[in-house]
Design an enzyme around this catalytic site. Structure first.
Site, short mmCIF file in Angstrom:
data_model
loop_
_atom_site.label_atom_id
_atom_site.label_comp_id
_atom_site.label_asym_id
_atom_site.label_seq_id
_atom_site.Cartn_x
_atom_site.Cartn_y
_atom_site.Cartn_z
N LYS A 1 0.87 -1.19 0.00
CA LYS A 1 0.00 0.00 0.00
C LYS A 1 0.89 1.23 0.00
O LYS A 1 2.02 1.17 0.50
CB LYS A 1 -0.86 0.01 1.27
N ASP B 1 -7.07 4.24 -4.48
CA ASP B 1 -7.73 4.12 -3.17
C ASP B 1 -8.31 5.51 -2.92
O ASP B 1 -8.55 6.26 -3.88
CB ASP B 1 -6.72 3.70 -2.09
P1 NDP Z 1 -12.96 7.80 -2.84
O1 NDP Z 1 -11.87 8.78 -2.64
O2 NDP Z 1 -13.51 7.58 -4.19
O3 NDP Z 1 -14.20 8.15 -1.88
C1 NDP Z 1 -14.02 8.22 -0.52
C2 NDP Z 1 -15.33 8.63 0.13
O4 NDP Z 1 -15.22 8.50 1.54
C3 NDP Z 1 -15.70 10.09 -0.12
O5 NDP Z 1 -17.09 10.22 -0.11
C4 NDP Z 1 -15.06 10.78 1.07
O6 NDP Z 1 -15.66 12.02 1.40
C5 NDP Z 1 -15.30 9.78 2.17
N1 NDP Z 1 -14.23 9.89 3.17
C6 NDP Z 1 -12.92 9.70 2.99
N2 NDP Z 1 -12.23 9.91 4.10
C7 NDP Z 1 -13.14 10.28 5.02
C8 NDP Z 1 -13.06 10.63 6.38
N3 NDP Z 1 -11.88 10.67 7.02
N4 NDP Z 1 -14.22 10.92 7.04
C9 NDP Z 1 -15.42 10.90 6.39
N5 NDP Z 1 -15.54 10.57 5.09
C10 NDP Z 1 -14.43 10.26 4.42
O7 NDP Z 1 -12.40 6.44 -2.23
P2 NDP Z 1 -12.89 4.93 -2.48
O8 NDP Z 1 -14.34 4.90 -2.70
O9 NDP Z 1 -11.99 4.34 -3.48
O10 NDP Z 1 -12.53 4.25 -1.09
C11 NDP Z 1 -13.45 4.17 -0.02
C12 NDP Z 1 -13.01 3.07 0.95
O11 NDP Z 1 -12.96 1.82 0.24
C13 NDP Z 1 -11.62 3.24 1.56
O12 NDP Z 1 -11.63 2.69 2.85
C14 NDP Z 1 -10.73 2.38 0.65
O13 NDP Z 1 -9.56 1.97 1.31
C15 NDP Z 1 -11.68 1.22 0.40
N6 NDP Z 1 -11.40 0.40 -0.77
C16 NDP Z 1 -11.29 0.96 -2.01
C17 NDP Z 1 -11.04 0.16 -3.10
C18 NDP Z 1 -10.99 0.69 -4.48
O14 NDP Z 1 -10.88 -0.11 -5.41
N7 NDP Z 1 -11.10 1.99 -4.70
C19 NDP Z 1 -10.84 -1.29 -2.95
C20 NDP Z 1 -11.06 -1.79 -1.62
C21 NDP Z 1 -11.31 -0.94 -0.58
P3 NDP Z 1 -14.87 13.39 1.06
O15 NDP Z 1 -14.89 13.50 -0.44
O16 NDP Z 1 -15.62 14.45 1.75
O17 NDP Z 1 -13.47 13.23 1.59
O1 2IT Z 2 -7.88 -1.58 -0.69
C1 2IT Z 2 -7.83 -2.08 -1.83
O2 2IT Z 2 -7.96 -3.29 -2.01
C2 2IT Z 2 -7.63 -1.18 -2.97
N1 2IT Z 2 -7.57 0.02 -2.77
C3 2IT Z 2 -7.48 -1.75 -4.35
C4 2IT Z 2 -6.09 -2.23 -4.58
C5 2IT Z 2 -5.77 -2.67 -5.99
O3 2IT Z 2 -4.59 -3.00 -6.20
O4 2IT Z 2 -6.63 -2.70 -6.87
#
Ligand code: NDP
Ligand code: 2IT
Length: 445
Positions: free
Chosen positions: A126, A166
């Site tokens: 990561k 992420d």
């Molecule tokens: P994005 O940046 O697309 O969206 C994040 C969302 O969460 C936004 O709505 C953001 O609001 C909110 N957010 C982020 N940080 C905070 C915080 N500290 N407090 C409140 N709201 C918060 O990210 P993703 O959708 O990609 O990721 C979301 C989660 O999913 C994370 O935990 C990530 O690690 C996990 N994840 C993502 C994967 C991926 O493929 N993208 C894969 C597996 C897990 P704001 O815009 O106001 O900050």
């Molecule tokens: O938390 C996760 O699994 C991710 N942000 C996706 C990682 C990836 O390599 O697609």
């Protein structure tokens, strides 16, 4: 040799002070595999626990960049190359002001087991930066991404370490970083996933995490003779994972009543339909605005500075960030009849809240199983890049469904006790065995 979880955790805490999220992630895994380790003491004899909590390598670097006013800014960049026992390091990059070494170690540690569960050959890693993308122009984002990659490029490669997105890192950022990598290495390589479709990306990768989490929830409900039809669903976040979890819930006949961002929650009692979701996608992915604008447009409730867990729902899918459901909120959800919680985000549920859900018999799908669809399709993107061909949308979606089903079966295999399944235990044991056995096979490395 350690005789208790507490004794082991003491050494981890002393060696890694002030990394609370990392301690939390390690404790959850070690607690749930402890009985298995006692039954299989060779893992402890070979110091697998001590080795698995120590990243193989941590890279930390300066990221200087110029903003639109010509000022110089300096951020800190990281890549935690945690474990390569079963494949090249693989995992996302997070750009958020809260990023520090402890956060990335927790995420990298989780990623080891998650990637193991996908059945694909990927190690755990990561990275990211404390850079805050909010309010930055496209030009500033590009400046930052190019500077970030100007150091990261020497540490990664299609057979070494393959980053992805992420929080704060989506298609736009992956594009800027890919461009800079290609320029520096003079090589068009599958070194990042989440790429654009025209230049090596996979269909369904943007959808994969959200879709996968809902496929996993569907399996959990099925196991209990239930399904999504008519279920009321509370989702947090409004980014990549939340958007596509919402889309899939709607397709399966559920009603999504909440979404949120870091400033508040929208509660739409009528449910978010396809058209309203399109508004959110434009708002978040193009205009980069605040979720409150949805409430202004559709006249629904807006809960300023509040999370969604006060909403009455059958299923909750936290998709924002770590530690976003606390013990009290968990009790509230249970009181309101919530029967299933699925982690789209990484470690969104505080330990006290996990305990509440497990005690009350709520179906609880931990992130490393439930959100593994994203990295799984990243693995499929790597395969397509190696073969220099592209699979169709249907092919990738079918593979994603199969992978989520397989992860569910692994959780059942190791987590079933009597009539119920402890998915936390199942995911941790299943993820651990494959990595630990591979480490044993490869000697003291
Ligand atoms: P994005 O940046 O697309 O969206 C994040 C969302 O969460 C936004 O709505 C953001 O609001 C909110 N957010 C982020 N940080 C905070 C915080 N500290 N407090 C409140 N709201 C918060 O990210 P993703 O959708 O990609 O990721 C979301 C989660 O999913 C994370 O935990 C990530 O690690 C996990 N994840 C993502 C994967 C991926 O493929 N993208 C894969 C597996 C897990 P704001 O815009 O106001 O900050
Ligand atoms: O938390 C996760 O699994 C991710 N942000 C996706 C990682 C990836 O390599 O697609």
């Amino acid at each position: 040799m350690y005789t208790s979880v507490d004794q082991f955790m003491e050494t981890v805490i002393n060696k890694n002070p002030a990394e609370e999220e990392f301690h939390q992630a390690v404790k959850e895994v070690v607690e749930s595999i402890w009985d298995y380790l006692e039954d299989n003491p060779h893992y402890l004899h070979h110091k697998i626990l001590d080795r698995i909590v120590e990243p193989e390598r941590v890279i930390m670097f300066r990221v200087p960049w110029r903003d639109d006013q010509g000022n110089v800014n300096v951020n800190r960049g990281f890549r935690v190359e945690f474990n390569s026992a079963i494949g090249p390091y693989k995992g996302g990059l997070r750009f958020h002001p809260s990023v520090d070494l402890g956060i990335l170690k927790f995420l990298g540690f989780e990623q080891i087991f998650k990637n193991s569960l996908t059945t694909l050959p990927m190690g755990g890693g990561k990275g990211g930066s404390d850079f805050d993308p909010k309010g930055k122009s496209d030009n500033e984002i590009m400046s930052f991404c190019q500077s970030f990659m100007s150091e990261l490029f020497r540490h990664i490669g299609p057979n070494t370490d393959v980053p992805a997105g992420d929080i704060g890192v989506g298609g736009r950022e992956i594009g800027f970083m890919f461009g800079q990598y290609k320029r520096l290495c003079n090589e068009f390589a599958g070194v990042l996933t989440g790429k654009g479709l025209n230049w090596g990306g996979s269909l369904i990768r943007p959808e994969a995490t959200g879709y996968g989490a809902v496929y996993f929830a569907k399996e959990m409900l099925n196991e209990n003779g239930d399904n999504f039809k008519g279920k009321t669903v509370a989702i947090s976040g409004s980014g990549n994972v939340a958007q596509f979890a919402t889309e899939k819930v709607i397709q399966l006949g559920g009603k999504v009543v909440t979404l949120s961002d870091s400033t508040g929650t929208i509660y739409d009692a009528d449910g978010i339909d396809g058209e309203k979701l399109q508004f959110i996608m434009d708002l978040k992915n193009k205009k980069r605005g605040r979720i409150k604008e949805y409430a202004d447009k559709y006249g629904c409730e807006y809960w300023s500075d509040k999370r969604p867990w006060g909403a009455k729902c059958d299923v909750a899918i936290p998709c924002a960030t770590q530690n976003e459901i606390n013990g009290d909120e968990a009790k509230h959800l249970v009181k309101n009849g919530c029967l299933c919680v699925v982690e789209g985000a990484n470690m969104p549920t505080e330990p006290e809240a996990v305990e509440v859900f497990l005690e009350k018999g709520v179906l609880f799908g931990p992130g490393k199983a439930a959100n593994a669809g994203g990295v799984a399709v990243s693995g499929l993107e790597m395969s397509q890049n190696s073969m220099r061909l592209n699979w169709s949308r249907e092919e990738v979606d079918e593979k994603l469904k199969d992978i989520m089903k397989n992860i569910h079966s692994q959780c059942v295999k190791y987590g079933k006790s009597g009539d119920s399944v402890n998915y936390v235990k199942g995911a941790n044991i299943a993820g651990f065995i494959k990595v630990a056995d591979s480490m044993l096979d490869q000697g003291v490395v």
